[in-house]
Design an enzyme around this catalytic site. Structure first.
Site, short mmCIF file in Angstrom:
data_model
loop_
_atom_site.label_atom_id
_atom_site.label_comp_id
_atom_site.label_asym_id
_atom_site.label_seq_id
_atom_site.Cartn_x
_atom_site.Cartn_y
_atom_site.Cartn_z
N HIS A 1 0.81 -1.22 0.00
CA HIS A 1 0.00 0.00 0.00
C HIS A 1 0.85 1.27 0.00
CE1 HIS A 1 0.52 -0.41 4.48
NE2 HIS A 1 0.56 0.90 4.41
N ASP B 1 -0.29 -7.58 0.94
CA ASP B 1 0.20 -6.22 1.12
C ASP B 1 1.73 -6.24 1.08
OD1 ASP B 1 -0.13 -3.66 3.74
OD2 ASP B 1 0.51 -3.55 1.65
N GLY C 1 3.15 5.87 8.99
CA GLY C 1 4.44 6.11 8.38
C GLY C 1 5.44 5.00 8.64
N SER D 1 4.70 1.93 8.06
CA SER D 1 4.36 0.88 7.10
C SER D 1 5.55 0.48 6.25
CB SER D 1 3.23 1.35 6.19
OG SER D 1 2.00 1.32 6.84
N SER E 1 2.37 -4.04 7.90
CA SER E 1 1.21 -3.74 7.05
C SER E 1 0.33 -2.71 7.74
CB SER E 1 0.41 -5.02 6.77
OG SER E 1 -0.77 -4.73 6.05
#
Length: 406
Positions: A233, A271, A351, A353, A369
């Site tokens: 993502h 993801d 942030g 991720s 994720s």
């Protein structure tokens, strides 16, 4: 092109207070002396352990690394899972659950515990819930995810407050064995960890007036092409990424997304992604410790449920927690449903991720994720959860090799 912003974060309830863990890797079960003092200190702080308790835990971690597979094989069809557990006196043990009624002797540090449902039965029930998605359905509103919870010997369906009926209807429609499924009420639906704030990491600038931040996962190679893995993502194939030398400062171009997998709202998928890095840059096989000492990546042996892990990300830095469950299906607040995530108690923020999850012995586990809860306030607490995409499926999907310092 997807646009990301920050979402509010509140935590989940802890299902099994005694279930406590710390990262372990079967091929890297070395002595506790091999662990950097800074990593020990971080684990003690974030996991609420004394030095003696951490040392005793590490002994059980090594025991699990050496005997977990053999103990499971010995139970055969009766095997109902295994995990590292903290006892009421503060010490740790390896628990092996079994549906067998026969009396069994266990080695020191191991408890054989009777269970109603075998691991295969629990996995079959979870698979029934997943089938709803594979047949074109989606998680109903109010149902936030589901996973096999080994300590409670059940499949847990997470629902929002006041959404119990939605969970009951979803379970009934799936055809899953209701005797093995239970509901868990949570305070907040998990959300993706991307936000418009500063920290260490990398940035995208799609030209819409915003910068979008995520964190680097692990260094990899596809043949002779260098790069790193991250969350899907965080960007789409072809999008350029830039180094972030300081908060929201667009640094030099470091590469571009080569491939990315992330479902649209209302859809189901994985993801993960990988970014090709320009040849002018150097990739180091380490995870940045944000003042706690960098950790060398030594391999990718998967840690067990109940093991301790630490994660690194641009917003909240270096944080530690434990693995609660694997192969969890998570329905995010933005409508996407992600499969096969690992559930941990480590905190994270927007942030973070794409950032790294790694064990104290340097075994790479996966990339962040999403999650719920916050890193603010006292740690550990009962409200924080983070979910990571396991590393090995990413490597397999894109034919990548993990760069290690071993």
């Amino acid at each position: 092109m997807r646009k990301f912003a920050s979402w509010a974060k509140r935590g989940l309830f802890v299902l099994s207070p005694l279930s406590f863990a710390v990262a372990m890797a079967a091929s890297a079960a070395g002595s506790s002396g091999q662990m950097p003092a800074s990593v020990r200190a971080a684990m003690q702080h974030d996991l609420g352990l004394t030095s003696a308790q951490l040392s005793q835990y590490l002994k059980i971690e090594r025991l699990a690394a050496l005997q977990e597979k053999q103990l499971a094989k010995a139970q055969g069809r009766a095997f109902a899972g295994s995990w590292i557990e903290r006892k009421s006196d503060g010490s740790f043990q390896l628990v092996v659950a079994s549906t067998s009624l026969r009396s069994q002797k266990a080695a020191a540090g191991v408890e054989i515990r009777q269970a109603r449902h075998s691991f295969n039965e629990l996995s079959a029930s979870k698979a029934q819930l997943d089938t709803v998605l594979t047949q074109g359905g989606k998680a109903p509103k109010g149902v936030y995810g589901w996973y096999v919870d080994l300590p409670s010997n059940s499949v847990v369906v997470s629902v929002g407050r006041g959404q119990q009926q939605a969970g009951i209807d979803f379970i009934a429609a799936s055809g899953a064995d209701v005797q093995s499924v239970r509901l868990e009420t949570v305070d907040e639906q998990p959300s993706l960890r991307v936000e418009l704030k500063g920290g260490h990491g990398y940035l995208r600038d799609p030209g819409d007036g915003y910068l979008y931040a995520c964190s680097i996962g692990f260094p990899v190679s596809q043949g002779s092409t260098p790069g790193y893995v991250s969350a899907g993502h965080c960007g789409s194939a072809g999008e350029i990424v830039y180094f972030e030398p300081s908060q929201w400062t667009l640094g030099p171009k470091i590469g571009a997304f080569s491939a990315s997998s992330f479902p649209a709202p209302g859809q189901t998928g994985n993801d993960y992604a990988w970014v090709k890095v320009d040849a002018t840059h150097t990739l180091s096989p380490t995870v940045y410790g944000y003042g706690n000492g960098d950790v060398t990546v030594n391999g990718s042996t998967e840690a067990v449920v109940g093991a301790a892990i630490c994660r690194s990300g641009r917003t909240s830095g270096w944080r530690c927690g434990t693995i609660e469950a694997k192969n969890q299906t998570v329905s995010y607040s933005t409508g996407e449903t992600i499969l096969n995530l690992t559930r941990t108690t480590a905190c994270s923020e927007g942030g973070d991720s794409g950032g790294s999850f790694i064990t104290g012995s340097g075994q790479a586990q996966g990339v962040l994720s999403g999650g719920s809860g916050t890193c603010k306030g006292k740690q550990p607490n009962r409200r924080t959860r983070s979910f990571f995409q396991p590393l090995l499926p990413i490597l397999q999907a894109y034919n990548l090799s993990l760069r290690t310092g071993a």
